[in-house]
Design a protein around this motif. Sequence first.
Motif, PDB file in Angstrom:
ATOM      1  N   PHE A  43       0.856  -1.184   0.000  1.00  0.00           N
ATOM      2  CA  PHE A  43       0.000   0.000   0.000  1.00  0.00           C
ATOM      3  C   PHE A  43       0.904   1.251   0.000  1.00  0.00           C
ATOM      4  CE2 PHE A  43      -2.454  -3.411   1.731  1.00  0.00           C
ATOM      5  CZ  PHE A  43      -3.761  -3.182   1.357  1.00  0.00           C
ATOM      6  N   TYR A  44       0.314   2.397  -0.395  1.00  0.00           N
ATOM      7  CA  TYR A  44       1.071   3.649  -0.392  1.00  0.00           C
ATOM      8  C   TYR A  44       0.321   4.689   0.433  1.00  0.00           C
ATOM      9  CZ  TYR A  44       4.153   1.807  -3.964  1.00  0.00           C
ATOM     10  OH  TYR A  44       5.057   1.044  -4.636  1.00  0.00           O
ATOM     11  N   HIS A  45       1.067   5.329   1.365  1.00  0.00           N
ATOM     12  CA  HIS A  45       0.495   6.337   2.247  1.00  0.00           C
ATOM     13  C   HIS A  45       0.329   7.641   1.446  1.00  0.00           C
ATOM     14  CE1 HIS A  45       0.699   9.176   5.840  1.00  0.00           C
ATOM     15  NE2 HIS A  45      -0.404   8.451   6.022  1.00  0.00           N
TER      16      HIS A  45
ATOM     17  N   PRO B 128      -0.592  10.927   2.003  1.00  0.00           N
ATOM     18  CA  PRO B 128       0.084  12.182   2.367  1.00  0.00           C
ATOM     19  C   PRO B 128       1.581  12.137   2.067  1.00  0.00           C
ATOM     20  CG  PRO B 128      -1.464  11.547   4.074  1.00  0.00           C
ATOM     21  CD  PRO B 128      -1.367  10.377   3.148  1.00  0.00           C
ATOM     22  N   THR B 129       2.218  10.994   2.315  1.00  0.00           N
ATOM     23  CA  THR B 129       3.654  10.896   2.056  1.00  0.00           C
ATOM     24  C   THR B 129       3.934  10.911   0.547  1.00  0.00           C
ATOM     25  OG1 THR B 129       3.832   9.546   4.066  1.00  0.00           O
ATOM     26  CG2 THR B 129       5.744   9.600   2.605  1.00  0.00           C
ATOM     27  N   VAL B 130       3.046  10.278  -0.220  1.00  0.00           N
ATOM     28  CA  VAL B 130       3.185  10.302  -1.683  1.00  0.00           C
ATOM     29  C   VAL B 130       3.107  11.738  -2.195  1.00  0.00           C
ATOM     30  CG1 VAL B 130       2.073   9.644  -3.850  1.00  0.00           C
ATOM     31  CG2 VAL B 130       2.349   7.949  -2.045  1.00  0.00           C
ATOM     32  N   LEU B 131       2.144  12.491  -1.674  1.00  0.00           N
ATOM     33  CA  LEU B 131       2.003  13.885  -2.103  1.00  0.00           C
ATOM     34  C   LEU B 131       3.221  14.708  -1.700  1.00  0.00           C
ATOM     35  CD1 LEU B 131      -1.778  14.536  -1.303  1.00  0.00           C
ATOM     36  CD2 LEU B 131      -0.727  14.087  -3.529  1.00  0.00           C
ATOM     37  N   LEU B 132       3.775  14.413  -0.517  1.00  0.00           N
ATOM     38  CA  LEU B 132       4.984  15.110  -0.086  1.00  0.00           C
ATOM     39  C   LEU B 132       6.136  14.829  -1.051  1.00  0.00           C
ATOM     40  CD1 LEU B 132       6.566  16.810   1.923  1.00  0.00           C
ATOM     41  CD2 LEU B 132       6.959  14.722   3.277  1.00  0.00           C
ATOM     42  N   SER B 133       6.226  13.590  -1.502  1.00  0.00           N
ATOM     43  CA  SER B 133       7.292  13.265  -2.462  1.00  0.00           C
ATOM     44  C   SER B 133       7.098  14.027  -3.775  1.00  0.00           C
ATOM     45  CB  SER B 133       7.341  11.755  -2.709  1.00  0.00           C
ATOM     46  OG  SER B 133       6.184  11.318  -3.410  1.00  0.00           O
ATOM     47  N   LEU B 134       5.832  14.207  -4.184  1.00  0.00           N
ATOM     48  CA  LEU B 134       5.553  14.984  -5.402  1.00  0.00           C
ATOM     49  C   LEU B 134       5.979  16.436  -5.216  1.00  0.00           C
ATOM     50  CD1 LEU B 134       4.328  15.415  -8.193  1.00  0.00           C
ATOM     51  CD2 LEU B 134       2.073  15.630  -7.100  1.00  0.00           C
ATOM     52  N   LEU B 135       5.694  17.016  -4.048  1.00  0.00           N
ATOM     53  CA  LEU B 135       6.095  18.390  -3.774  1.00  0.00           C
ATOM     54  C   LEU B 135       7.620  18.532  -3.805  1.00  0.00           C
ATOM     55  CD1 LEU B 135       3.643  19.433  -0.903  1.00  0.00           C
ATOM     56  CD2 LEU B 135       3.615  20.168  -3.292  1.00  0.00           C
TER      57      LEU B 135
ATOM     58  N   ALA C 124       2.377  -5.828  11.436  1.00  0.00           N
ATOM     59  CA  ALA C 124       1.094  -5.155  11.201  1.00  0.00           C
ATOM     60  C   ALA C 124       1.371  -3.695  10.859  1.00  0.00           C
ATOM     61  CB  ALA C 124       0.213  -5.260  12.455  1.00  0.00           C
ATOM     62  N   PHE C 125       0.471  -3.074  10.069  1.00  0.00           N
ATOM     63  CA  PHE C 125       0.604  -1.659   9.708  1.00  0.00           C
ATOM     64  C   PHE C 125      -0.799  -1.118   9.468  1.00  0.00           C
ATOM     65  CE2 PHE C 125       0.823  -4.140   5.844  1.00  0.00           C
ATOM     66  CZ  PHE C 125      -0.028  -3.481   4.977  1.00  0.00           C
ATOM     67  N   SER C 126      -0.904   0.202   9.593  1.00  0.00           N
ATOM     68  CA  SER C 126      -2.190   0.864   9.406  1.00  0.00           C
ATOM     69  C   SER C 126      -2.415   1.140   7.923  1.00  0.00           C
ATOM     70  CB  SER C 126      -2.218   2.174  10.206  1.00  0.00           C
ATOM     71  OG  SER C 126      -3.389   2.898   9.892  1.00  0.00           O
ATOM     72  N   THR C 127      -3.622   0.917   7.471  1.00  0.00           N
ATOM     73  CA  THR C 127      -3.967   1.208   6.069  1.00  0.00           C
ATOM     74  C   THR C 127      -4.742   2.527   5.947  1.00  0.00           C
ATOM     75  OG1 THR C 127      -5.993  -0.091   6.289  1.00  0.00           O
ATOM     76  CG2 THR C 127      -4.034  -1.226   5.432  1.00  0.00           C
ATOM     77  N   GLU C 128      -4.776   3.293   7.059  1.00  0.00           N
ATOM     78  CA  GLU C 128      -5.472   4.580   7.010  1.00  0.00           C
ATOM     79  C   GLU C 128      -4.729   5.537   6.071  1.00  0.00           C
ATOM     80  OE1 GLU C 128      -7.204   7.983  10.083  1.00  0.00           O
ATOM     81  OE2 GLU C 128      -5.833   6.419  10.804  1.00  0.00           O
ATOM     82  N   HIS C 129      -5.496   6.238   5.226  1.00  0.00           N
ATOM     83  CA  HIS C 129      -4.945   7.192   4.249  1.00  0.00           C
ATOM     84  C   HIS C 129      -3.980   6.521   3.278  1.00  0.00           C
ATOM     85  CE1 HIS C 129      -6.783  10.206   6.722  1.00  0.00           C
ATOM     86  NE2 HIS C 129      -5.934  10.036   7.735  1.00  0.00           N
ATOM     87  N   THR C 130      -4.230   5.246   2.951  1.00  0.00           N
ATOM     88  CA  THR C 130      -3.360   4.555   2.001  1.00  0.00           C
ATOM     89  C   THR C 130      -4.173   4.132   0.788  1.00  0.00           C
ATOM     90  OG1 THR C 130      -3.753   2.367   2.981  1.00  0.00           O
ATOM     91  CG2 THR C 130      -1.900   3.673   3.857  1.00  0.00           C
TER      92      THR C 130
END
Length: 538
Positions: free
Chosen positions: A59-61, A63-70, A191-197
Amino acid sequence: MLISIAASYGAFSFAQRFANSKGVAHWVWMASGSLAMGLGIWSTHYLGMLAVRLPVEVFYHIPTVLLSLLLAVAASVIALMVVSREELRKWQIGIGSVLMGSGIGAMHYTGMHAMRSTAMHQYHAPLVLLSVVVAVGFSWTSLWIAFSVRKRYDHREVFRLGGATLMGLGIAAMHYTAMSAVTFRSGGMMAFSTEHTIRISNLGVAAVVLTTGFVLLGALLTTILDRELYQRLSEDRDRLRAVTEASTDALFICTAVRNTRGEIEDFLLTYLNKNVELIVDQPPEKLLGNKMFEMFPLHRAAGLLELYQCVVITGVPLTYEFAIKENEVISNWIRVQAVKLKDGLAIWASDVTMRKLKEQSVFYKAQHDPLTGLVNRSLLNDRVAQAIERAKRCANKVAVLLIDLDNFKRINDSLGHAAGDGVLLAVAGRLSNSVRASDSVIRIGGDEFVIVMPGIDRPADINARAERIIESFQPAVALEGVELQVTCSLGIALYPDSALDVEELLAKADSAMYVAKHRGKNQYEVFQSSKSLMATVV
């Protein structure tokens, strides 16, 4: 890789427009180029990451993906700001490449941090450092090429494509070097959270590719179309500049400077051709960006500010000639032609001093006697008419004296015309010295002169003036060792006593002069309407 090359090519094309534009357009091109290039870098990175197949679900988070785009866009901003400079030194390229390469590296590793899965990834530090060095190295080379392209006119597209290819290869090389620096171990993350992914499927991959492709295609088409338009405009501008530089006139282009009330208080100089220096004796580069009337206060004194304001307000072109005065002395004449240009002016200026001097010479010769330098008959009526108008305002009188030399023909016949000319020069000098500064001494032809005396308060005042003129002829005229006794006869007519208009005054003065000659010459007569012959003073 193709996406990164296309993005780099489009961004470098945007850089050309960014460097050559101003105001809002300047920042629009900056934003467009940065977004296109940043999206290309980011898409290359994520497509490369999606090409990695792990045995676990990823999965991809968001907010972090958008930060990488910025971060990718930020790296692109640095690149465009570097290559769009007018001058670029090696140390500036070095700083720009370090910032840009670091930005690309930060984008990559931030994107890696956006991954969420049960597999744990570990980094090999030397390869991480190498990936950043690769990004910096390719950034340095591509920035230098992209900047050099802007200064070239031959093979520009080849060099631009080469720089874009090198940049694209650098992005890809950095990505795959960085990917080789990471090792994924299954089970590292229980385990990991899938929130915002978001989970990327094959359909998602296709959507990323298509979306990125359409954005880049639009950027490239916009760049190509704009480049064609810009090239045409550049050619037109170059032709216009060639014409303006070849012109013998000075060209000023300026924009209005307005105060808080919207009133024009000056004009800002935005373009000057080389001939400006011939007009104002200052180099154009010293004047550009300055206010016109702060640089040329003598032009303000000549009333040009008000005239230029009218051109901008009304749109009516102006042609005007004015004298530049320094210490009340005219140093030269300038002719200006001004037309409205948006909220400003295009002004052509030329030095017309020589033409003015020739015109003044022609006028002077037309209005003055070539022998004596006195005003000639052409201004006689005008001088008398002006004196009459002044007398009407001041409630006083005008005296017109008609002077004829006695026995002048005998001098010409016996001694020749050269001697006659000498006598006329001497007489002109004596008459000029016998009158006031406000009086006019006019030679109307041959041995006849007219003196116009305005501001006569009493008729008796003219007697003293006439006697002074008669007395000025008492000394003999010396010519080449020969002394000649010259006398004159004067006829005087007064406004409004003798006549009320120019022609009648001259006629009455002429009549009085003949009476003086008839009575024995060397005297004056004042015309009086009640008598045909007047009192005589010898």
